[in-house]
Design an enzyme around this catalytic site. Sequence first.
Site, PDB file in Angstrom:
ATOM      1  CB  SER A 160      -0.956  -0.034   1.212  1.00  0.00           C
ATOM      2  OG  SER A 160      -1.880   1.033   1.158  1.00  0.00           O
ATOM      3  CB  THR A 161       0.900   4.271   2.156  1.00  0.00           C
ATOM      4  OG1 THR A 161      -0.500   4.481   2.033  1.00  0.00           O
ATOM      5  CG2 THR A 161       1.603   5.600   2.181  1.00  0.00           C
ATOM      6  CG  HIS A 187      -4.022  -0.766  -1.275  1.00  0.00           C
ATOM      7  ND1 HIS A 187      -3.891  -0.684   0.088  1.00  0.00           N
ATOM      8  CD2 HIS A 187      -4.580  -1.983  -1.521  1.00  0.00           C
ATOM      9  CE1 HIS A 187      -4.364  -1.779   0.648  1.00  0.00           C
ATOM     10  NE2 HIS A 187      -4.787  -2.591  -0.307  1.00  0.00           N
ATOM     11  CG  MET A 277      -2.839   3.411   4.361  1.00  0.00           C
ATOM     12  SD  MET A 277      -3.116   5.158   4.026  1.00  0.00           S
ATOM     13  CE  MET A 277      -4.223   5.053   2.615  1.00  0.00           C
ATOM     14  CG  ASP A 280      -6.237  -5.166   1.925  1.00  0.00           C
ATOM     15  OD1 ASP A 280      -7.011  -6.119   2.149  1.00  0.00           O
ATOM     16  OD2 ASP A 280      -5.800  -4.886   0.803  1.00  0.00           O
TER      17      ASP A 280
END
Length: 282
Positions: A160-161, A187, A277, A280
């Site tokens: 993700s991030t 993501h 973050m 998930d």
Amino acid sequence: MKKKVLVVDDSSFARRMISDWVSADPAYELVGQATNGEEGLDMAVNLKPDLITLDVEMPKMDGLAALKQIMAKAPCHVIMVSSVTTEGADTTIRALEAGAFDFVTKPGGSNSLRITEKKDELLEKLKSARFAKLGGSTRSPVAAVAAPAASNRVVLVASSTGGPRALVSLFSAFPVGFDARILIVQHMPVGFTASLAKRLDSVGPVRVREAGQSDKVGPGEALLAPGGHHMVVERGGTIALHDGPTRNGCRPAADELFESAVKGYGSNRMGVLLPGMGHDGR
């Protein structure tokens, strides 16, 4: 202690919106606003902000050029603010490689009211950047070890991030002959995953492409879930894509992939969680 934030954006509307969001959060101090890359670079050097939101498409000096100068002269965490065009996606991926922490998009264009939809995402990514360590190479110092011959293993990756830079590190480190199958959920919005897949394909021996409906991943290959679609594994290893409800606020979501892989691949699977973050994939 409050983190100092500089907002650099060609659009007066986007600049005002982002500045208002930052100013309203007690964790931040808005120290300046700039209208182009040259002005943003000067302010970064003089004001020494902790965090910068940086528009990708600007006159005089675009976001990518400004980012490279900022990281050389006044390094800090930078969140790129990108258009949703193909050109914007390619530039954004290069910016992530050049040191940007992450990015958000401007849906509908720079002056669209829809930018207000990005408030929560931007603040969440600023929060993640606030606690992240600055610096570090995008290439792993850990020596890669070749996978066993005729491996039937599948590696499932959730990211993700901050994940695109970590993925570049990971794929740069794979040795020639690495033959496990790899499935990735990063993501990212629609239009950006194709550019990321192309970039990952160029850095190492593992072939990477954006996943398609009824696709299959072979040994030494990787499939990246396309933005806006969940990627799941059906029996026999066939990939299925669907645009069902978000999970954990995400689509694609790693939970969708991980849960389906239990049936699709049995025990020959390994899960990897990269930076991000939320929860998930956890």
